[in-house]
Design a protein around this motif. Structure first.
Motif, PDB file in Angstrom:
ATOM      1  N   ALA A 183       0.993  -1.071  -0.007  1.00 12.30           N
ATOM      2  CA  ALA A 183       0.006  -0.107   0.200  1.00 12.30           C
ATOM      3  C   ALA A 183       1.012   1.255  -0.054  1.00 12.30           C
ATOM      4  O   ALA A 183       0.601   2.251  -0.833  1.00 12.30           O
ATOM      5  CB  ALA A 183      -0.964   0.141   1.124  1.00 12.30           C
ATOM      6  N   TYR A 184       1.939   1.283   0.799  1.00  7.30           N
ATOM      7  CA  TYR A 184       3.033   2.530   0.770  1.00  7.30           C
ATOM      8  C   TYR A 184       3.645   2.746  -0.450  1.00  7.30           C
ATOM      9  O   TYR A 184       3.848   3.676  -0.895  1.00  7.30           O
ATOM     10  CB  TYR A 184       3.816   2.408   2.061  1.00  7.30           C
ATOM     11  CG  TYR A 184       3.175   2.867   3.192  1.00  7.30           C
ATOM     12  CD1 TYR A 184       2.668   1.956   4.317  1.00  7.30           C
ATOM     13  CD2 TYR A 184       2.984   4.136   3.491  1.00  7.30           C
ATOM     14  CE1 TYR A 184       1.835   2.392   5.202  1.00  7.30           C
ATOM     15  CE2 TYR A 184       2.490   4.762   4.685  1.00  7.30           C
ATOM     16  CZ  TYR A 184       1.822   3.821   5.532  1.00  7.30           C
ATOM     17  OH  TYR A 184       1.127   4.430   6.735  1.00  7.30           O
TER      18      TYR A 184
ATOM     19  N   LEU B  14       1.353   4.236  -2.698  1.00  3.75           N
ATOM     20  CA  LEU B  14       1.243   5.602  -2.337  1.00  3.75           C
ATOM     21  C   LEU B  14       2.078   6.599  -2.978  1.00  3.75           C
ATOM     22  O   LEU B  14       2.037   7.655  -3.487  1.00  3.75           O
ATOM     23  CB  LEU B  14       1.185   5.724  -0.895  1.00  3.75           C
ATOM     24  CG  LEU B  14       1.307   7.243  -0.074  1.00  3.75           C
ATOM     25  CD1 LEU B  14      -0.228   8.048  -0.440  1.00  3.75           C
ATOM     26  CD2 LEU B  14       1.482   7.405   1.351  1.00  3.75           C
TER      27      LEU B  14
ATOM     28  N   ALA C   4       2.747  11.395   5.585  1.00  3.83           N
ATOM     29  CA  ALA C   4       2.075  10.139   5.840  1.00  3.83           C
ATOM     30  C   ALA C   4       3.667   9.199   5.938  1.00  3.83           C
ATOM     31  O   ALA C   4       3.601   8.288   6.880  1.00  3.83           O
ATOM     32  CB  ALA C   4       1.416   9.621   4.691  1.00  3.83           C
TER      33      ALA C   4
ATOM     34  N   ARG D 236       4.653   6.992   9.266  1.00  2.00           N
ATOM     35  CA  ARG D 236       4.742   5.866   9.403  1.00  2.00           C
ATOM     36  C   ARG D 236       6.254   5.279   9.766  1.00  2.00           C
ATOM     37  O   ARG D 236       6.518   4.330  10.441  1.00  2.00           O
ATOM     38  CB  ARG D 236       4.533   5.219   7.991  1.00  2.00           C
ATOM     39  CG  ARG D 236       4.677   3.787   7.708  1.00  2.00           C
ATOM     40  CD  ARG D 236       3.745   2.940   8.476  1.00  2.00           C
ATOM     41  NE  ARG D 236       3.941   1.605   8.385  1.00  2.00           N
ATOM     42  CZ  ARG D 236       4.831   0.809   9.204  1.00  2.00           C
ATOM     43  NH1 ARG D 236       5.569   1.216  10.002  1.00  2.00           N
ATOM     44  NH2 ARG D 236       4.966  -0.387   9.044  1.00  2.00           N
TER      45      ARG D 236
ATOM     46  N   ASP E  65      -1.832   5.303   7.325  1.00  6.18           N
ATOM     47  CA  ASP E  65      -2.032   3.994   6.761  1.00  6.18           C
ATOM     48  C   ASP E  65      -3.253   4.163   5.700  1.00  6.18           C
ATOM     49  O   ASP E  65      -3.309   3.583   4.550  1.00  6.18           O
ATOM     50  CB  ASP E  65      -2.424   3.010   7.673  1.00  6.18           C
ATOM     51  CG  ASP E  65      -1.220   2.376   8.361  1.00  6.18           C
ATOM     52  OD1 ASP E  65      -1.356   1.662   9.551  1.00  6.18           O
ATOM     53  OD2 ASP E  65      -0.172   2.679   7.692  1.00  6.18           O
TER      54      ASP E  65
ATOM     55  N   MET F 164      -4.092   6.825   3.968  1.00  4.35           N
ATOM     56  CA  MET F 164      -3.638   7.377   2.834  1.00  4.35           C
ATOM     57  C   MET F 164      -3.090   6.201   1.782  1.00  4.35           C
ATOM     58  O   MET F 164      -3.336   6.223   0.640  1.00  4.35           O
ATOM     59  CB  MET F 164      -2.667   8.470   3.121  1.00  4.35           C
ATOM     60  CG  MET F 164      -3.327   9.763   3.243  1.00  4.35           C
ATOM     61  SD  MET F 164      -1.801  11.033   3.321  1.00  4.35           S
ATOM     62  CE  MET F 164      -1.482  11.104   1.374  1.00  4.35           C
ATOM     63  N   ALA F 165      -2.232   5.410   2.616  1.00  6.91           N
ATOM     64  CA  ALA F 165      -1.502   4.468   1.579  1.00  6.91           C
ATOM     65  C   ALA F 165      -2.685   3.420   1.231  1.00  6.91           C
ATOM     66  O   ALA F 165      -2.613   3.084  -0.064  1.00  6.91           O
ATOM     67  CB  ALA F 165      -0.479   3.507   2.597  1.00  6.91           C
ATOM     68  N   TYR F 166      -3.590   3.056   1.701  1.00  6.28           N
ATOM     69  CA  TYR F 166      -4.616   1.900   1.434  1.00  6.28           C
ATOM     70  C   TYR F 166      -5.527   2.686   0.208  1.00  6.28           C
ATOM     71  O   TYR F 166      -5.862   1.993  -0.645  1.00  6.28           O
ATOM     72  CB  TYR F 166      -5.423   1.384   2.442  1.00  6.28           C
ATOM     73  CG  TYR F 166      -4.692   0.258   3.227  1.00  6.28           C
ATOM     74  CD1 TYR F 166      -3.974   0.511   4.480  1.00  6.28           C
ATOM     75  CD2 TYR F 166      -4.577  -0.944   2.452  1.00  6.28           C
ATOM     76  CE1 TYR F 166      -3.312  -0.536   5.043  1.00  6.28           C
ATOM     77  CE2 TYR F 166      -3.729  -2.044   3.112  1.00  6.28           C
ATOM     78  CZ  TYR F 166      -3.302  -1.872   4.383  1.00  6.28           C
ATOM     79  OH  TYR F 166      -2.630  -2.989   5.163  1.00  6.28           O
TER      80      TYR F 166
END
Lengths: 274, 331
Positions: free
Chosen positions: A113-114, A117, A192, A196, B106, B108-110
């Motif tokens: 997912a990252y 992103l 973000a 993280r 998380d 934003m990433a998903y």
């Protein structure tokens, strides 16, 4: 490549070990390469160094056309050619080298997912700034992109590339954004990533993964590339843990190599971090 | 900028001059809307307690002029789900106030993962796949657009979808859509698996209350679960991921049943044009409530771990029970 062909290729890949003369191709470092390509190339180089796999970097003016998918960088290993970080990660995994084996399913989901992103926000923002912002496109992108070619080919190729990128931005809805909004998006993405990362050395505590390589590639390139204004670099600099992350990876994987091998072939175009 | 304190962000701002108005596509197949972006905004509004006056653009000229979803409030217009969610957060309708900074990252990433991996396959399933497009999507959008727009609207959406897929996913040798199909479907299946792993056994992605990530995931997978697609390999894959289907149904039951039941009631009341007895109205409402309760109890029984019947048996019976309740409410 269809799925069956990909499976076949990875079977072949698994058979041979990593050769000594693996080569990575990218556009010319001093004159031609642009921010987004440089970032992707650095990400791949970092990933291969993290795996401990040797690779020679070779700069060619027509690297983009040599690549099987039209994107740089690509690596030539044995008798296979693989481009872009995603397929390269799978390819090295088929050869038995992987950085993300120790992660469980949830962590792997987070890592993917990252990575998306970064691709979605940072890479798209880089492309936007390079090609959709008229000032940057005229001053930097078009001259650099077309520098190896003579008139009139240089004009044609530069405008063709610009038109292609603008079409893509249109399709995903970024063409309506202003430059400030894009900088804001970059800032949010960095926020973000910074949250993280926290205070850990790497995104998944002790061991670096392909996510670390990708983030390093993009952030280092943004910090060390000269654009028409410094706003993009400033956005990244405001997150101190990301800065120290970049320093750390540069020290660990690039400076040591510099001391070992006297050649400066893998130095980045604008020098090290300030 | 009203960033809103964390303590009181959930309580709705009830003393507003006029309600916020949302333009979106209409609903079908048990969903409040068939359009992914509209569903995202509707779900988030329910989660955060925002009262929206929902206006559907079906059968109006806005099907071709407006970019949906669109939020109007006191003269300002906001489009795009991400911008609308930001706007709602600024108006103190925040479903994310309990998230830590890392969970916000998380999210934003998903969301980026959904956009990159799942959306191309969704666009392909609904708009490019020939069987689905001709049998389901095009008839639906044609029947929900006014004349003469019904000739243009579906075609325009389909070509936009195709160009988006080709521009973002097809690299230069793969200019043919058929070669890209395999790639985008395998990426979408991987994405669904990743989401399923992340959700695990929880009700929502971050604990027990839904957040914006839940709204985004719901918006993307709900049409895929509920639409009666003739050829749906992605739908079959999704149906195997039970926790995602449960997630979707939970949200529908808890946040959208009242709206669906009201709609059914409205339909049944307006069908009888002659003045209806007040007692008959009350009786209809009581029967509706009863049937909703029975559905909820049924669902609870079915989802209890001891009595987990075989997958194939639950599907026909679930459809049967849902068909029974409209019949009940009509009497």
């Amino acid at each position: 490549m269809s799925l069956a062909a990909e499976a076949f290729v990875s079977q072949i890949a698994a058979a041979e070990p990593w050769p000594e003369n693996a080569t990575l191709y990218q556009p010319l470092k001093e004159d031609q390469i642009l921010l987004s390509d440089s970032a992707s190339s650095l990400a791949v180089q970092t990933f291969l160094r993290m795996c401990g796999l040797p690779v020679l970097v070779s700069c060619r003016a027509n690297a983009e056309y040599m690549s099987p998918s039209g994107k740089v960088p690509f690596i030539h290993v044995g008798n296979q050619v693989v481009s872009e970080l995603g397929p390269i990660v799978q390819f090295t995994k088929a050869k038995g080298h992987s950085l993300s084996d120790g992660l469980d399913d949830v962590q792997r989901a987070e890592m993917k997912a990252y990575m998306e992103l970064v691709n979605n926000m940072l890479l798209t923002a880089e492309l936007y700034i390079q090609w959709c912002d008229d000032h940057t496109a005229t001053e930097i992108s078009r001259p650099r992109y077309s520098s190896p070619y003579s008139w009139p080919l240089n004009h044609i190729l530069a405008y063709q590339k610009q038109w292609e990128v603008r079409r893509k931005m249109n399709a995903i809805g970024w063409s309506g954004k202003s430059l400030e909004q894009v900088y804001e998006d970059v800032s949010q993405c960095c926020q973000a990533l910074s949250q993280r990362l926290g205070t850990q050395p790497y995104f998944f505590s002790k061991q670096p993964t392909e996510l670390d390589a990708l983030v390093f590639g993009h952030l280092f390139t943004i910090l060390t590339t000269q654009l028409t204004n410094d706003e993009l670099a400033e956005k990244v600099k405001s997150y101190t843990n990301l800065l120290s992350f970049c320093h750390r990876i540069e020290q660990t994987y690039f400076k040591e190599h510099e001391r070992e091998s006297q050649s400066g072939s893998s130095r980045h175009s604008k020098g090290s971090l300030p | 900028m009203l960033s809103g304190g964390r303590a009181n962000a959930v309580h709705a701002h009830t003393n507003m001059a006029e309600p916020m108005e949302l333009l979106c596509w209409g609903g079908d197949w048990d969903l409040p809307s068939v359009h992914t972006d509209s569903l995202i905004v509707l779900a988030y509004a329910k989660f955060s307690g925002a009262k929206l006056a929902v206006k559907s653009i079906d059968w109006t000229w806005r099907t071709i002029t407006a970019s949906v979803p669109q939020l109007h409030w006191e003269g300002s217009t906001v489009t795009e789900p991400a911008q609308i969610l930001n706007f709602l957060r600024k108006q103190r309708f925040n479903a994310d106030y309990e998230l830590t900074a890392k969970q916000g990252a998380d999210t934003m990433a998903y969301i980026a993962l959904l956009e990159e991996k799942l959306r191309p396959a969704l666009l392909h399933t609904f708009w490019v796949d020939a069987e689905n497009y001709v049998n389901l999507t095009r008839p639906w959008f044609t029947s929900h657009s006014p004349f003469p727009l019904n000739f243009f609207v579906p075609g325009r959406q389909a070509s936009l979808a195709l160009s988006r897929i080709l521009l973002t996913k097809a690299e230069s040798p793969l200019l043919n859509i058929t070669e890209v199909e395999g790639k985008i479907y395998s990426e979408a299946k991987e994405c669904l698996n990743l989401l399923s792993h992340r959700l695990g056994n929880f009700h929502f992605f971050f604990g027990d209350t839904p957040t914006s990530l839940d709204a985004f995931v719901f918006g993307h997978i709900a049409p895929l679960i509920k639409a009666p697609l003739p050829s749906g390999q992605l739908q079959k894959h999704l149906n195997q991921l039970e926790n995602l289907c449960q997630f979707c149904n939970t949200i529908l039951k808890n946040y959208f049943t009242d709206a669906a039941a009201e709609k059914r009631m409205d339909c049944s009341l307006t069908a009888t044009h002659d003045p209806v007895d007040a007692n008959l109205q009350k009786l209809t409402q009581l029967v509706n409530k009863e049937s909703n309760l029975i559905e909820k109890m049924d669902d609870n029984l079915r989802s209890s771990p001891q009595h987990r019947p075989h997958r194939h048996e639950t599907k026909p019976s679930a459809l049967a029970s849902e068909r029974n309740s409209p019949l009940l409410s009509k009497h």
